[in-house]
Write a protein that holds these residues in place. Structure first.
Motif, PDB file in Angstrom:
ATOM      1  N   LYS A 223       0.844  -1.204   0.000  1.00 46.28           N
ATOM      2  CA  LYS A 223       0.000   0.000   0.000  1.00 46.28           C
ATOM      3  C   LYS A 223       0.874   1.247   0.000  1.00 46.28           C
ATOM      4  N   ARG A 224       1.938   1.247   0.798  1.00 43.04           N
ATOM      5  CA  ARG A 224       2.826   2.417   0.876  1.00 43.04           C
ATOM      6  C   ARG A 224       3.489   2.683  -0.473  1.00 43.04           C
ATOM      7  N   VAL A 225       3.934   1.641  -1.140  1.00 40.58           N
ATOM      8  CA  VAL A 225       4.598   1.815  -2.443  1.00 40.58           C
ATOM      9  C   VAL A 225       3.593   2.309  -3.486  1.00 40.58           C
ATOM     10  N   LEU A 226       2.395   1.715  -3.504  1.00 44.06           N
ATOM     11  CA  LEU A 226       1.379   2.166  -4.462  1.00 44.06           C
ATOM     12  C   LEU A 226       1.073   3.648  -4.283  1.00 44.06           C
ATOM     13  N   ARG A 227       0.933   4.084  -3.034  1.00 39.50           N
ATOM     14  CA  ARG A 227       0.626   5.494  -2.770  1.00 39.50           C
ATOM     15  C   ARG A 227       1.800   6.386  -3.174  1.00 39.50           C
ATOM     16  N   TYR A 228       3.011   5.960  -2.879  1.00 36.49           N
ATOM     17  CA  TYR A 228       4.170   6.781  -3.236  1.00 36.49           C
ATOM     18  C   TYR A 228       4.249   6.975  -4.746  1.00 36.49           C
ATOM     19  N   CYS A 229       3.911   5.935  -5.506  1.00 39.13           N
ATOM     20  CA  CYS A 229       4.094   5.975  -6.954  1.00 39.13           C
ATOM     21  C   CYS A 229       3.068   6.849  -7.675  1.00 39.13           C
ATOM     22  N   GLU A 230       2.000   7.270  -6.984  1.00 37.90           N
ATOM     23  CA  GLU A 230       1.010   8.124  -7.618  1.00 37.90           C
ATOM     24  C   GLU A 230       1.636   9.448  -8.042  1.00 37.90           C
ATOM     25  N   ALA A 239      13.006   3.215  -7.576  1.00 36.64           N
ATOM     26  CA  ALA A 239      13.992   3.549  -6.549  1.00 36.64           C
ATOM     27  C   ALA A 239      13.387   3.416  -5.153  1.00 36.64           C
ATOM     28  N   PHE A 240      12.123   3.839  -5.015  1.00 30.97           N
ATOM     29  CA  PHE A 240      11.474   3.768  -3.699  1.00 30.97           C
ATOM     30  C   PHE A 240      11.264   2.327  -3.265  1.00 30.97           C
ATOM     31  N   VAL A 241      10.751   1.468  -4.177  1.00 35.43           N
ATOM     32  CA  VAL A 241      10.496   0.086  -3.785  1.00 35.43           C
ATOM     33  C   VAL A 241      11.798  -0.664  -3.545  1.00 35.43           C
ATOM     34  N   ALA A 242      12.871  -0.285  -4.262  1.00 31.55           N
ATOM     35  CA  ALA A 242      14.175  -0.917  -4.005  1.00 31.55           C
ATOM     36  C   ALA A 242      14.651  -0.597  -2.595  1.00 31.55           C
ATOM     37  N   ALA A 243      14.505   0.679  -2.198  1.00 32.63           N
ATOM     38  CA  ALA A 243      14.908   1.067  -0.845  1.00 32.63           C
ATOM     39  C   ALA A 243      14.033   0.376   0.196  1.00 32.63           C
ATOM     40  N   TRP A 244      12.728   0.276  -0.106  1.00 31.47           N
ATOM     41  CA  TRP A 244      11.808  -0.372   0.840  1.00 31.47           C
ATOM     42  C   TRP A 244      12.208  -1.828   1.067  1.00 31.47           C
ATOM     43  N   ASN A 245      12.409  -2.567  -0.041  1.00 31.86           N
ATOM     44  CA  ASN A 245      12.732  -3.985   0.103  1.00 31.86           C
ATOM     45  C   ASN A 245      14.127  -4.196   0.683  1.00 31.86           C
ATOM     46  N   ALA A 246      15.046  -3.287   0.400  1.00 31.88           N
ATOM     47  CA  ALA A 246      16.360  -3.403   1.029  1.00 31.88           C
ATOM     48  C   ALA A 246      16.248  -3.308   2.544  1.00 31.88           C
ATOM     49  N   ALA A 247      15.255  -2.527   3.008  1.00 29.07           N
ATOM     50  CA  ALA A 247      15.056  -2.354   4.449  1.00 29.07           C
ATOM     51  C   ALA A 247      14.240  -3.487   5.060  1.00 29.07           C
ATOM     52  N   PHE A 248      13.198  -3.981   4.337  1.00 26.12           N
ATOM     53  CA  PHE A 248      12.217  -4.866   4.972  1.00 26.12           C
ATOM     54  C   PHE A 248      12.141  -6.272   4.404  1.00 26.12           C
ATOM     55  N   LEU A 249      12.825  -6.582   3.290  1.00 26.32           N
ATOM     56  CA  LEU A 249      12.695  -7.900   2.680  1.00 26.32           C
ATOM     57  C   LEU A 249      13.147  -9.035   3.603  1.00 26.32           C
TER      58      LEU A 249
END
Length: 272
Positions: A223-230, A239-249
């Motif tokens: 949900k956070r990534v979908l909202r950011y990408c709007e 770039a955002f989802v790469a940073a997200w998954n690097a942190a939480f994967l």
């Protein structure tokens, strides 16, 4: 927390937030605007809740803004002060109402709207702040503000174009026309139409339940990534989802998913 125009019903990881003022067709009066962000914060912070359904008690989802109780605020209100002071109060009031609806969009948990009967004016603001929408066959939608000399100002004009496209959003906003459930389905405002209110709520709860079976960490991240990408470029989104998954994967849930796959069983996610 105590609410006067809402009820919260919990069923495992799915919570239903009921608009519960059917005597006034769930019209959005002062209590609605004060209680909605409190309810969304409560459910958003509750670890056991993984997905939320918003639905309405009585024959209608909502008839929109309660003009009988909110008219003074719309007129600026206040006596014995300058025109500038009145305008500042008006601005602050609009921003407060915007914040109430934005609390739905900002909730970290996915929110599914189940709509039946009237969904007018502020009701469209509310459902466009949800992540997914389903409707009963009797649902009627209208950006009614145009017909009462108001520019819709608490989210519809900002969120609806991303859901139905700019041209359709402009048509609905400029005319104030009513549309039924089938047109709403055809333009993508809702994902599905069901026979009646009970069926729409059941379908929304089923959908929320399917969402809730997935890793809470991953659902909320999605949900956070979908909202950011709007409104962002593909490059920004990647770039955002790469940073997200690097942190939480590397989560406990990922290890559980892999283990469950090899053990041929359903995973037991914890959100960690």
């Amino acid at each position: 927390m105590a609410y006067t125009v809402f009820e919260i019903e919990r069923d495992g990881p799915v919570a239903t937030l009921w608009l519960a003022n059917p005597a006034k067709r769930n019209a959005m009066g002062p209590a609605f605007w004060e209680e909605l962000p409190r309810a969304m914060h409560e459910l958003g912070a509750e670890e056991a809740v993984h997905a939320i359904v918003i639905a309405g008690r009585g024959p209608h989802f909502t008839a929109g803004l309660d003009l009988s109780s909110m008219g003074g605020a719309l007129a600026g209100g206040g006596e014995g002060t300058s025109e500038a002071a009145k305008r500042r109060r008006m601005l602050a009031e609009i921003e407060r109402l915007q914040g109430s609806i934005t609390a739905v969009a900002d909730c970290p948990k996915p929110v599914v709207a189940a709509i039946h009967g009237y969904c007018l004016g502020g009701g469209v603001d509310l459902i466009t702040a949800c992540d997914v929408r389903v409707a009963a066959a009797d649902a009627v939608f209208s950006i009614r503000e145009t017909r009462i000399a108001i520019v819709a100002d608490v989210g519809t004009l900002q969120r609806l174009p991303g859901i139905v496209g700019r041209g359709i959003a402009a048509e609905l906003a400029l005319t104030g026309d009513d549309i039924g459930a089938e047109r709403a389905l055809a333009i993508g405002l809702v994902n599905a139409v069901h026979a009646d209110a009970a069926a729409a709520v059941a379908a929304a709860r089923d959908l929320a339940g399917r969402i809730a079976r997935n890793s809470p960490l991953v659902v909320q991240g999605t949900k956070r990534v979908l909202r950011y990408c709007e409104g962002k470029s593909i490059e920004d989104g990647l770039a955002f989802v790469a940073a997200w998954n690097a942190a939480f994967l590397p989560s406990d849930d990922l290890r559980e998913a892999m283990t469950a796959f090899f053990e041929k069983r359903a995973p037991r996610f914890t959100g960690r």
